[in-house]
Structures are given as structure tokens and as C-alpha cells.
Design an enzyme around this catalytic site. Structure first.
Site, PDB file in Angstrom:
ATOM      1  N   ASN A 148      45.598  39.820  31.696  1.00 16.63           N
ATOM      2  CA  ASN A 148      45.390  39.466  33.108  1.00 16.63           C
ATOM      3  C   ASN A 148      46.253  38.252  33.440  1.00 16.63           C
ATOM      4  O   ASN A 148      46.007  37.147  32.950  1.00 16.63           O
ATOM      5  CB  ASN A 148      43.894  39.173  33.302  1.00 16.63           C
TER       6      ASN A 148
ATOM      7  N   GLY B 295      46.607  36.418  36.061  1.00 11.09           N
ATOM      8  CA  GLY B 295      45.911  35.296  36.706  1.00 11.09           C
ATOM      9  C   GLY B 295      45.232  34.396  35.688  1.00 11.09           C
ATOM     10  O   GLY B 295      45.363  33.166  35.714  1.00 11.09           O
TER      11      GLY B 295
ATOM     12  N   ASP C 105      36.051  36.178  28.928  1.00 11.59           N
ATOM     13  CA  ASP C 105      35.442  37.278  29.660  1.00 11.59           C
ATOM     14  C   ASP C 105      34.678  36.658  30.818  1.00 11.59           C
ATOM     15  O   ASP C 105      33.937  35.687  30.641  1.00 11.59           O
ATOM     16  CB  ASP C 105      34.525  38.140  28.792  1.00 11.59           C
TER      17      ASP C 105
ATOM     18  N   GLY D  23      42.078  38.334  41.714  1.00 14.58           N
ATOM     19  CA  GLY D  23      40.758  38.970  41.745  1.00 14.58           C
ATOM     20  C   GLY D  23      40.012  38.704  43.049  1.00 14.58           C
ATOM     21  O   GLY D  23      40.543  38.897  44.145  1.00 14.58           O
ATOM     22  N   TYR D  24      38.780  38.218  42.934  1.00 13.65           N
ATOM     23  CA  TYR D  24      37.913  38.024  44.091  1.00 13.65           C
ATOM     24  C   TYR D  24      38.079  36.645  44.728  1.00 13.65           C
ATOM     25  O   TYR D  24      37.294  36.269  45.609  1.00 13.65           O
ATOM     26  CB  TYR D  24      36.444  38.255  43.678  1.00 13.65           C
TER      27      TYR D  24
ATOM     28  N   HIS E 229      34.606  28.230  37.018  1.00 14.60           N
ATOM     29  CA  HIS E 229      33.942  28.693  35.792  1.00 14.60           C
ATOM     30  C   HIS E 229      34.904  28.593  34.591  1.00 14.60           C
ATOM     31  O   HIS E 229      34.549  28.088  33.532  1.00 14.60           O
ATOM     32  CB  HIS E 229      33.480  30.136  36.014  1.00 14.60           C
ATOM     33  N   ARG E 230      36.156  29.049  34.791  1.00 15.00           N
ATOM     34  CA  ARG E 230      37.138  29.047  33.697  1.00 15.00           C
ATOM     35  C   ARG E 230      37.546  27.613  33.355  1.00 15.00           C
ATOM     36  O   ARG E 230      37.659  27.248  32.189  1.00 15.00           O
ATOM     37  CB  ARG E 230      38.368  29.877  34.113  1.00 15.00           C
TER      38      ARG E 230
HETATM   39  P1  IMP Z   1      37.527  40.687  32.414  1.00 13.56           P
HETATM   40  O1  IMP Z   1      37.011  39.353  31.960  1.00 13.56           O
HETATM   41  O2  IMP Z   1      38.829  41.042  31.841  1.00 13.56           O
HETATM   42  O3  IMP Z   1      36.470  41.745  32.301  1.00 13.56           O
HETATM   43  O4  IMP Z   1      37.854  40.560  33.974  1.00 13.56           O
HETATM   44  C1  IMP Z   1      37.116  39.716  34.761  1.00 13.56           C
HETATM   45  C2  IMP Z   1      37.229  40.126  36.211  1.00 13.56           C
HETATM   46  O5  IMP Z   1      36.371  39.269  36.962  1.00 13.56           O
HETATM   47  C3  IMP Z   1      38.618  39.890  36.787  1.00 13.56           C
HETATM   48  O6  IMP Z   1      39.435  41.018  36.671  1.00 13.56           O
HETATM   49  C4  IMP Z   1      38.284  39.556  38.228  1.00 13.56           C
HETATM   50  O7  IMP Z   1      37.974  40.724  38.924  1.00 13.56           O
HETATM   51  C5  IMP Z   1      36.986  38.790  38.103  1.00 13.56           C
HETATM   52  N1  IMP Z   1      37.268  37.358  37.937  1.00 13.56           N
HETATM   53  C6  IMP Z   1      37.060  36.610  36.818  1.00 13.56           C
HETATM   54  N2  IMP Z   1      37.467  35.347  37.026  1.00 13.56           N
HETATM   55  C7  IMP Z   1      37.938  35.292  38.281  1.00 13.56           C
HETATM   56  C8  IMP Z   1      38.505  34.250  39.056  1.00 13.56           C
HETATM   57  O8  IMP Z   1      38.706  33.108  38.623  1.00 13.56           O
HETATM   58  N3  IMP Z   1      38.841  34.588  40.310  1.00 13.56           N
HETATM   59  C9  IMP Z   1      38.673  35.826  40.836  1.00 13.56           C
HETATM   60  N4  IMP Z   1      38.175  36.852  40.153  1.00 13.56           N
HETATM   61  C10 IMP Z   1      37.801  36.587  38.865  1.00 13.56           C
END
Ligand code: IMP
Length: 198
Positions: A12, A14, A71, A155-156, A183-184
Site C-alpha cells: 500500500n 500510502g 494492519d 483510503g478513507y 492511528h499509524r
Molecule cells: P490493510 O491494513 O492492508 O488491511 O488495509 C487497511 C485499509 O484501511 C486501507 O486500505 C484503507 O482502506 C484503510 N486505512 C487504514 N489506514 C488508513 C489511513 O490512514 N487513511 C485512510 N484509510 C486508511
């Protein structure tokens, strides 16, 4: 703990950019799973922690390096915490413009005025030999806008307005502003603290 090289176990862009930016001052060579041609690990777990451990351990086994996996997801109160751990898959064709429309439509269909939501993030750091993981968590509370605002982030982000901000969405903030409260950013700050303490 001295870590000279760290693999971000993600495809990802981002996430990779946010984590790379935050680790820039720490003299660690940061590469991603994309750079190393590592697979995008299938998320078969049912919790953020299970999935982050799975991604970190699989990538550490394959690369022989310290691997850090994130995650994360968006949990919406009016939808009982969904999409949560399934946030990436919730978006049709993994297209977040479609995902945002789907989410806003679904919330509207509940006829609820409750627009509260939070992002959660669990970061797992896997050791290259023992494959043992250290876990770091972060969360940010906020609410969802009724339409998209801003062009940054991923993402969102265009619909998430954090409680600690000034009414702007994450997509209207700079990398630094978002990571200062996200959060991150919070989970990663705990990881960085653990490096300083070791
Ligand atoms: P995964 O952790 O790969 O399952 O993906 C997490 C998903 O949550 C991302 O693809 C986004 O859709 C959403 N997400 C997680 N963190 C963020 C963020 O910081 N901003 C916007 N969307 C997020």
C-alpha cells in the site's frame, strides 16, 4: 535494539510513504515489500493483530530482515464497527472512491445521526531469526464527513475528520499534521520509542 535495515511488509503506497517519512530521521535503511518483490500477503486473520503478525512474519521468513507490518482500518459506530479489519476489501475493486461512496450510502441507509468513527492500527515488528513479534497499537477518534474533502492521504482520508483537529479531514492535512495524531503515527511513535529505549 539496533535495526539497520527494515522491510515495510506492505504493497500500500500510502502506508509505505507515511511509515518511510516517519522513520527518515532514524538512520535505518527502509525498503518495502514492493522493492524486494515480496508477495502481498493474504490477510486471513480476523483481527488487526493477527493480520499484522501474519504479514510481518511471512515477510521476515522470506527476506531474512526485520519486517514491520501495519494492519489498520476504519471502524464506524453506526455500522457496529465495520468495515474494520475488512476496510481494504470493503472498497469495490479496491477503489477507494467507490469505497467512500459505498460507506456514505450505507451510513445514510441506517438513518442514524451518529457519524462517529475511529481508525485503528496495529504494527507488528518481526525478528528475522526468531520470527518473534513486538506489537504496537494506535487509534484516532473522529467522525465522518458527508462528502469528500481534500486530495491528500489515501483510503478513507477524504471523509475522516479527527476530533483533535480543526475540522479538516485527514486528506486536507500535510503528512506531518496527519501523522502527529493518526492511528499509524501513534503506533509508530511507540515503535520508535522502543528503539530509543533499547
Ligand atoms: P490493510 O491494513 O492492508 O488491511 O488495509 C487497511 C485499509 O484501511 C486501507 O486500505 C484503507 O482502506 C484503510 N486505512 C487504514 N489506514 C488508513 C489511513 O490512514 N487513511 C485512510 N484509510 C486508511
Amino acid at each position: 535494539m539496533v535495526i539497520k535495515k527494515l522491510v515495510i511488509a506492505s504493497h500500500n503506497r500510502g502506508k509505505i510513504d507515511e511509515i518511510t517519512n516517519l522513520l527518515a530521521p532514524y538512520h535505518i535503511e527502509v525498503v518495502s515489500a514492493v522493492d524486494l518483490n515480496l508477495p502481498d500477503v493474504e490477510e486471513t486473520g480476523t483481527t488487526f493483530e493477527e493480520n499484522s503478525r501474519l504479514k510481518a512474519v511471512t515477510s521476515a521468513k522470506l527476506s531474512g530482515e526485520y519486517c514491520l507490518a501495519d494492519d489498520s482500518g476504519l471502524c464506524v459506530d453506526a455500522l457496529g464497527g465495520r468495515p474494520g479489519v475488512y476496510s481494504a476489501r470493503y472498497a469495490p475493486d479496491r477503489d477507494f472512491n467507490k469505497g467512500i461512496i459505498k460507506l456514505l450510502d450505507e451510513i445514510e441507509a441506517t438513518h442514524s445521526n451518529n457519524r462517529k468513527a475511529h481508525f485503528s492500527c496495529v504494527i507488528a515488528l518481526a525478528h528475522p531469526q526468531t520470527l518473534a513479534c513486538q506489537i504496537f497499537e494506535g487509534r484516532v477518534d473522529g467522525h465522518l464527513a458527508t462528502e469528500k474533502h481534500g486530495a491528500g492521504g489515501f483510503g478513507y482520508d477524504p471523509i475522516f475528520i479527527p476530533d483533535e483537529g480543526d475540522g479538516r479531514t485527514f486528506a486536507e492535512m500535510s503528512h506531518e499534521e496527519k501523522s502527529g495524531i493518526s492511528h499509524r503515527g501513534r503506533a509508530l511513535a511507540k515503535f520508535i520509542k522502543s528503539l530509543d529505549e533499547a
